[in-house]
Design a protein around this motif. Structure first.
Motif, PDB file in Angstrom:
ATOM      1  N   UNK A 130      40.023  58.769  57.328  1.00 35.64           N
ATOM      2  CA  UNK A 130      39.204  59.091  56.629  1.00 35.64           C
ATOM      3  C   UNK A 130      38.448  60.426  57.047  1.00 35.64           C
ATOM      4  N   UNK A 131      38.260  61.510  56.247  1.00 36.60           N
ATOM      5  CA  UNK A 131      37.111  62.439  56.544  1.00 36.60           C
ATOM      6  C   UNK A 131      36.515  62.652  55.462  1.00 36.60           C
ATOM      7  N   UNK A 132      35.123  63.027  55.627  1.00 36.31           N
ATOM      8  CA  UNK A 132      34.311  63.203  54.479  1.00 36.31           C
ATOM      9  C   UNK A 132      34.299  64.463  53.877  1.00 36.31           C
ATOM     10  N   UNK A 133      34.531  64.334  52.554  1.00 37.26           N
ATOM     11  CA  UNK A 133      34.904  65.610  51.885  1.00 37.26           C
ATOM     12  C   UNK A 133      33.972  66.637  51.654  1.00 37.26           C
ATOM     13  N   UNK A 134      32.692  66.028  51.651  1.00 39.43           N
ATOM     14  CA  UNK A 134      31.734  67.028  51.670  1.00 39.43           C
ATOM     15  C   UNK A 134      31.478  67.971  53.024  1.00 39.43           C
ATOM     16  N   UNK A 135      31.914  67.285  54.036  1.00 41.66           N
ATOM     17  CA  UNK A 135      31.607  68.171  55.376  1.00 41.66           C
ATOM     18  C   UNK A 135      32.887  69.050  55.543  1.00 41.66           C
ATOM     19  N   UNK A 136      33.936  68.846  55.079  1.00 44.69           N
ATOM     20  CA  UNK A 136      35.256  69.401  55.265  1.00 44.69           C
ATOM     21  C   UNK A 136      35.108  70.477  56.251  1.00 44.69           C
ATOM     22  N   UNK A 153      42.298  62.770  57.165  1.00 45.71           N
ATOM     23  CA  UNK A 153      42.688  63.366  55.755  1.00 45.71           C
ATOM     24  C   UNK A 153      41.881  62.498  54.935  1.00 45.71           C
ATOM     25  N   UNK A 154      41.386  63.178  53.715  1.00 52.68           N
ATOM     26  CA  UNK A 154      40.594  62.524  52.772  1.00 52.68           C
ATOM     27  C   UNK A 154      41.201  61.714  52.085  1.00 52.68           C
ATOM     28  N   UNK A 155      40.406  60.699  51.506  1.00 52.00           N
ATOM     29  CA  UNK A 155      40.963  59.723  50.393  1.00 52.00           C
ATOM     30  C   UNK A 155      41.087  60.279  49.519  1.00 52.00           C
ATOM     31  N   UNK A 156      41.985  59.557  48.435  1.00 46.50           N
ATOM     32  CA  UNK A 156      42.260  60.140  46.989  1.00 46.50           C
ATOM     33  C   UNK A 156      42.034  58.837  46.228  1.00 46.50           C
ATOM     34  N   UNK A 157      41.856  59.287  44.772  1.00 49.81           N
ATOM     35  CA  UNK A 157      41.718  58.214  43.841  1.00 49.81           C
ATOM     36  C   UNK A 157      42.761  57.344  43.495  1.00 49.81           C
ATOM     37  N   UNK A 158      44.110  57.633  43.780  1.00 48.88           N
ATOM     38  CA  UNK A 158      45.269  56.946  44.103  1.00 48.88           C
ATOM     39  C   UNK A 158      45.348  55.906  44.851  1.00 48.88           C
ATOM     40  N   UNK A 159      44.904  56.387  46.050  1.00 47.37           N
ATOM     41  CA  UNK A 159      44.900  55.361  47.222  1.00 47.37           C
ATOM     42  C   UNK A 159      43.753  54.518  46.855  1.00 47.37           C
ATOM     43  N   UNK A 160      42.496  54.698  46.356  1.00 41.55           N
ATOM     44  CA  UNK A 160      41.473  53.682  45.967  1.00 41.55           C
ATOM     45  C   UNK A 160      42.006  52.681  45.210  1.00 41.55           C
ATOM     46  N   UNK A 161      42.740  53.047  44.036  1.00 42.87           N
ATOM     47  CA  UNK A 161      43.108  52.078  43.172  1.00 42.87           C
ATOM     48  C   UNK A 161      44.024  51.265  43.767  1.00 42.87           C
ATOM     49  N   UNK A 218      42.817  79.044  59.647  1.00 37.45           N
ATOM     50  CA  UNK A 218      41.893  77.925  59.054  1.00 37.45           C
ATOM     51  C   UNK A 218      41.910  77.942  57.604  1.00 37.45           C
ATOM     52  N   UNK A 219      42.453  78.798  56.841  1.00 31.44           N
ATOM     53  CA  UNK A 219      42.150  78.742  55.265  1.00 31.44           C
ATOM     54  C   UNK A 219      42.984  77.674  54.751  1.00 31.44           C
ATOM     55  N   UNK A 220      43.908  77.112  55.056  1.00 33.18           N
ATOM     56  CA  UNK A 220      44.739  75.949  54.500  1.00 33.18           C
ATOM     57  C   UNK A 220      44.221  74.727  55.256  1.00 33.18           C
ATOM     58  N   UNK A 221      43.630  74.754  56.442  1.00 34.50           N
ATOM     59  CA  UNK A 221      43.076  73.637  56.948  1.00 34.50           C
ATOM     60  C   UNK A 221      41.873  73.031  56.024  1.00 34.50           C
ATOM     61  N   UNK A 222      40.799  74.124  55.892  1.00 32.06           N
ATOM     62  CA  UNK A 222      39.801  73.822  55.264  1.00 32.06           C
ATOM     63  C   UNK A 222      40.195  73.180  53.824  1.00 32.06           C
ATOM     64  N   UNK A 223      41.052  73.692  53.009  1.00 24.48           N
ATOM     65  CA  UNK A 223      41.676  73.242  51.685  1.00 24.48           C
ATOM     66  C   UNK A 223      42.088  71.748  51.891  1.00 24.48           C
ATOM     67  N   UNK A 224      42.915  71.549  52.904  1.00 21.22           N
ATOM     68  CA  UNK A 224      43.174  70.132  52.947  1.00 21.22           C
ATOM     69  C   UNK A 224      41.999  69.144  53.249  1.00 21.22           C
ATOM     70  N   UNK A 225      41.116  69.804  53.976  1.00 23.52           N
ATOM     71  CA  UNK A 225      40.079  68.768  54.378  1.00 23.52           C
ATOM     72  C   UNK A 225      39.296  68.558  53.138  1.00 23.52           C
TER      73      UNK A 225
END
Length: 542
Positions: free
Chosen positions: A536-542, A466-474, A376-383
């Motif tokens: 999209x996944x909600x970052x705050x819920x990871x 996967x979480x959205x990023x600033x580059x994707x939003x731009x 789970x350690x890297x799955x949580x970080x990716x989320x």
């Protein structure tokens, strides 16, 4: 038309992870890389006695070889992140495989312990670090819905390789000596280059389709249709020049993105992971000596680690499957907290184990909890940070963990020498792991979930992507501006331009169809938003 015209500088829409296909080959490569990275520093310990005899050094001197390997694996995280962001995953992994192999080959010709530190320690450790981090990044780009399962299967490489490399090293030592064993081990590490070669960039197929669309578009423009065609083309050229003048200059890609420290979830994860590493590795390191001090024979004491490894092999994929469930994945951080709490309580409850049966029970529960943490350690970080910023995030996290690795186990060893009591060490290590679990759960609930409720309600996106990023939003904003410009009516277009527009729209429909499940909308931007909603996944819920 904007999506089929790469000359305008518009990036293609984010490619949806296939969750299969070539991704299974990437998963197998990550399985092998993870096995070498975590198991190899422990497997070389079978050569320590022979090294002590040949170089006339003590056990602590030879133990520095494994310590340097692990320090390079953790401490060079930011350097690896910079190289990945600059050159990509595949070239970095190929170079890492060559370094890891050459380090062990050169180590077979060394004449003193310092040369072993530089070759088997520094060079091989750096090579494995350049393989480990990019393999996790590629795994996150190829898997989305099945990412928890993929992380669990890849993490299972560590116990599998540990249970196979140690006996293999013993056989090589008996038949060829430590020099021949190092030489053959160096040849085995060349498989890291093979694993790096299969890490094909996911957007390669998308680039080819964009080039074909551009070729077709240019071919239609060059067809002699009439005098009005020239007028339409000149009008389009003028429109393109106006768009290029209005378009903002594209920002260069950061070599190491420190903006992730503005993410509260990342800060909480980093602090809890630092506390976790202080006590996580202490019990398995001291277990064998602890068993011997209680009167357990040497062979039976060594078998305790095999029990942990065997349980760990099945615990990691199973935990990955559980984390991938629809009702579990939005709350994966709490599952990670439970795994850490389970591990810490196992250490505390087994501190007074005084017979072999009690130690075997401890190994079973420790193997389950240890496997859950590893899966789970890297799955949580990716989320938390998303796939775009994961390359920078994992490098910084591993650097911070390196300090904890250098503090935790050595401090525990000194306490054992001073107190001559393993019970206190198990209590201390378990308390540190429990503290990290409680901190992660409480901080997630108080700092993230409560702050999320105060904000406006989020869009109805399915959890688990996967979480959205600033580059994707731009990129989405650029595509929106471009789409609005394309939809403005003009009286200067003719049959040639209509045909080119239909061709570009046809390519856009094919790309959105391959993305899977994009809702029908009135324009291009709605289609892209629909595709992004699936990921999209909600970052705050990871």
């Amino acid at each position: 038309m904007g999506r089929a015209d790469p000359e305008e500088g518009h990036l293609p829409p984010p490619v949806k992870p296939p969750d299969g296909g070539w991704g299974w080959i990437v998963l197998f490569g990550c399985f092998v890389i993870t096995g070498f990275s975590y198991a190899f520093p422990k497997a070389v310990s079978v050569y320590f006695k022979e090294l002590m005899k040949d170089f006339h050094v003590g056990y602590s001197d030879t133990a520095w070889i494994s310590s340097i390997m692990l320090a390079m694996l953790y401490g060079t995280g930011p350097v690896c992140s910079i190289m990945v962001n600059q050159f990509g995953c595949r070239p970095v992994m190929l170079i890492g495989g060559l370094l890891a192999s050459s380090g062990m080959i050169l180590a077979s010709f060394t004449t003193n312990i310092i040369e072993l530190y530089l070759t088997a320690g520094v060079l091989t450790g750096l090579g494995m670090a350049l393989n480990f981090q990019p393999s996790l990044i590629m795994l996150g780009t190829y898997f989305d819905k099945r990412r928890p399962l993929a992380n669990g299967l890849a993490a299972a490489g560590s116990p599998v390789f540990l249970s196979s490399l140690s006996p293999l090293g013993q056989v090589l030592l008996e038949k060829f000596g430590w020099r021949g064993g190092f030489l053959i081990m160096g040849g085995l590490l060349l498989n890291c280059c093979t694993c790096g070669a299969v890490m094909r960039p996911l957007d390669m197929g998308m680039k080819r389709k964009m080039e074909k669309a551009q070729d077709k578009y240019e071919a239609k423009e060059m067809l002699p249709i009439g005098g009005k065609s020239e007028e339409g083309i000149s009008t389009t050229d003028g429109t393109k020049k106006g768009k290029k003048a209005k378009k903002k200059p594209k920002k260069g890609k950061k070599l190491l993105d420190f903006s992730i420290f503005s993410n509260r979830g990342f800060i909480i994860y980093t602090i809890s992971k630092f506390i976790l590493v202080l006590g996580l590795f202490v019990p398995p390191i001291l277990l064998v000596n602890y068993a011997k001090d209680t009167g357990v024979p040497d062979t039976e004491a060594a078998f305790l680690l095999s029990i942990i490894g065997f349980i760990d092999i099945f615990a990691r994929p199973a935990c990955g499957m559980v984390a991938g469930l629809k009702w579990v994945r939005p709350h994966v951080s709490y599952l990670f907290s439970f795994a850490m709490l389970f591990n810490g309580l196992t250490d505390i409850c087994s501190a007074r184990a005084s017979n072999y049966t009690g130690l075997v029970i401890f190994c079973v529960f420790f193997g389950i909890s240890y496997g859950m943490v590893g899966a789970l350690q890297f799955e949580v970080l990716m989320a938390i940070v998303g796939s775009q910023k994961f390359s920078s995030a994992i490098g910084l996290v591993l650097l911070i963990e390196a300090f904890a690795v250098l503090i935790g186990p050595p401090s525990a060893g000194r306490l054992v020498d001073a107190l001559k009591n393993y019970e206190v060490i198990f209590y201390l290590a378990g308390s540190e792991v429990v503290l990290s679990a409680v901190f992660l759960a409480m901080a997630t609930y108080c700092c993230l979930n409560r702050g999320k409720k105060k904000e406006s309600p989020p869009e109805k996106n399915p959890p688990g992507g996967g979480s959205d990023t600033e580059e994707a939003e731009s990129d989405v904003q650029e595509a929106e501006e471009h789409s609005s410009d394309n939809h403005q009516p003009t009286h200067h277009t003719d049959n040639a331009m209509v045909g080119a527009s239909e061709e570009a729209n046809h390519v856009a429909e094919e790309q959105s169809g391959e993305g899977g499940g994009c809702p029908e909308g009135d324009g291009e931007v709605l289609a892209r938003d629909g595709c992004n909603a699936d990921q999209t996944v909600e970052r705050d819920s990871f």
